[in-house]
Motif scaffolding. Sequence first.
Motif, PDB file in Angstrom:
ATOM      1  N   LEU A  37       0.836  -1.211   0.000  1.00 27.40           N
ATOM      2  CA  LEU A  37       0.000   0.000   0.000  1.00 27.40           C
ATOM      3  C   LEU A  37       0.864   1.251   0.000  1.00 27.40           C
ATOM      4  N   LYS A  38       0.318   2.309  -0.625  1.00 29.09           N
ATOM      5  CA  LYS A  38       0.938   3.631  -0.454  1.00 29.09           C
ATOM      6  C   LYS A  38       0.582   4.144   0.944  1.00 29.09           C
ATOM      7  N   VAL A  39       1.366   5.056   1.477  1.00 28.39           N
ATOM      8  CA  VAL A  39       0.979   5.693   2.746  1.00 28.39           C
ATOM      9  C   VAL A  39      -0.356   6.404   2.514  1.00 28.39           C
ATOM     10  N   ASN A  40      -1.258   6.263   3.487  1.00 26.38           N
ATOM     11  CA  ASN A  40      -2.642   6.759   3.416  1.00 26.38           C
ATOM     12  C   ASN A  40      -3.527   5.951   2.458  1.00 26.38           C
ATOM     13  N   GLY A  41      -3.005   4.842   1.949  1.00 26.59           N
ATOM     14  CA  GLY A  41      -3.839   3.937   1.157  1.00 26.59           C
ATOM     15  C   GLY A  41      -4.726   3.111   2.084  1.00 26.59           C
ATOM     16  N   TYR A  42      -5.765   2.526   1.514  1.00 24.48           N
ATOM     17  CA  TYR A  42      -6.754   1.800   2.309  1.00 24.48           C
ATOM     18  C   TYR A  42      -6.712   0.301   2.056  1.00 24.48           C
ATOM     19  N   VAL A  43      -6.917  -0.461   3.117  1.00 25.85           N
ATOM     20  CA  VAL A  43      -7.194  -1.886   2.955  1.00 25.85           C
ATOM     21  C   VAL A  43      -8.669  -2.091   3.298  1.00 25.85           C
ATOM     22  N   LEU A  44      -9.403  -2.697   2.359  1.00 28.26           N
ATOM     23  CA  LEU A  44     -10.830  -2.955   2.555  1.00 28.26           C
ATOM     24  C   LEU A  44     -11.019  -4.473   2.655  1.00 28.26           C
ATOM     25  N   ILE A  45     -11.611  -4.896   3.743  1.00 30.23           N
ATOM     26  CA  ILE A  45     -11.809  -6.337   3.945  1.00 30.23           C
ATOM     27  C   ILE A  45     -13.309  -6.608   4.059  1.00 30.23           C
ATOM     28  N   TYR A  46     -13.806  -7.447   3.168  1.00 31.45           N
ATOM     29  CA  TYR A  46     -15.217  -7.864   3.234  1.00 31.45           C
ATOM     30  C   TYR A  46     -15.173  -9.373   3.348  1.00 31.45           C
ATOM     31  N   GLU A  47     -15.397  -9.865   4.549  1.00 30.15           N
ATOM     32  CA  GLU A  47     -15.092 -11.270   4.829  1.00 30.15           C
ATOM     33  C   GLU A  47     -16.212 -11.979   5.603  1.00 30.15           C
ATOM     34  N   ILE A  48     -16.098 -13.279   5.643  1.00 31.12           N
ATOM     35  CA  ILE A  48     -16.973 -14.113   6.470  1.00 31.12           C
ATOM     36  C   ILE A  48     -16.661 -13.801   7.936  1.00 31.12           C
ATOM     37  N   HIS A  49     -17.689 -13.639   8.759  1.00 33.52           N
ATOM     38  CA  HIS A  49     -17.465 -13.333  10.175  1.00 33.52           C
ATOM     39  C   HIS A  49     -16.891 -14.575  10.874  1.00 33.52           C
ATOM     40  N   PRO A  50     -15.816 -14.414  11.658  1.00 32.87           N
ATOM     41  CA  PRO A  50     -15.222 -15.587  12.329  1.00 32.87           C
ATOM     42  C   PRO A  50     -16.226 -16.366  13.178  1.00 32.87           C
ATOM     43  N   PHE A  51     -17.237 -15.682  13.717  1.00 30.85           N
ATOM     44  CA  PHE A  51     -18.214 -16.407  14.532  1.00 30.85           C
ATOM     45  C   PHE A  51     -18.964 -17.451  13.699  1.00 30.85           C
ATOM     46  N   LEU A  52     -19.277 -17.117  12.450  1.00 29.07           N
ATOM     47  CA  LEU A  52     -20.040 -18.033  11.593  1.00 29.07           C
ATOM     48  C   LEU A  52     -19.282 -19.341  11.368  1.00 29.07           C
TER      49      LEU A  52
END
Length: 187
Positions: free
Chosen positions: A70-85
């Motif tokens: 990532l560049k500085v100030n870049g974003y990581v977007l995570i859309y994932e299965i919830h660990p509880f499930l």
Amino acid sequence: MVGFDISDNAIESARLLSKKVDVECDFIQTDIYDISDDYNNRFDIVYISTGSLMWFPDISKFFKVINRILKVNGYVLIYEIHPFLLLLDEDNHDNPYELRYPYFRKEPLVFNDGLDYIGKVKNESALPSYNFDPTLSQIINGLIQNKMSIDQFEEYDHDISSLFGHLENDEIQIPKSFFLCGEKVSD
Ligand SMILES: C[S@@+](CC[C@H](N)C(=O)[O-])C[C@H]1O[C@@H](n2cnc3c(N)ncnc32)[C@H](O)[C@@H]1O
């Protein structure tokens, strides 16, 4: 745009899909842990989609790579299965909320029946697969330990795993997916 995946088949089908929808993207076959230094500080956004985090034995090492590309100030977007499930057994339709797997694990879960969760075809001669299933705190700490701040965190009751359609619209609403937005603060 660049897509990374360790599997030749996944790369091939990603190339076909991008052609079909006319979106230009490079697809690189690599283990995430081994992404080349050529990609350091290269991306404004890294998107991590459904069913990705569970494959990594060291989640902090995974986020170290994310920070690196990532560049500085870049974003990581995570859309994932919830660990509880992932504590539930998707095949237990009689008692679907019975907990099957431990949340805190020292060893990965090992499955020997193939990975066809879409077609639901079992393959007893498949190679074993290992699920490390990080906890929510391991994911959050993975970002924090690798110089990323948490800008947004949401939990949802909708299923993105393709495994728990039978719980859709159920009165008991458990967390089934989440969205997390992190921001790279520094190298
Ligand atoms: C469940 S699929 C995710 C599919 C994708 N998120 C989607 O929604 O279509 C998991 C993917 O992670 C890839 N994968 C597993 N371990 C990996 C690793 N160490 N490095 C890169 N990719 C990996 C697999 O090849 C597979 O394509």
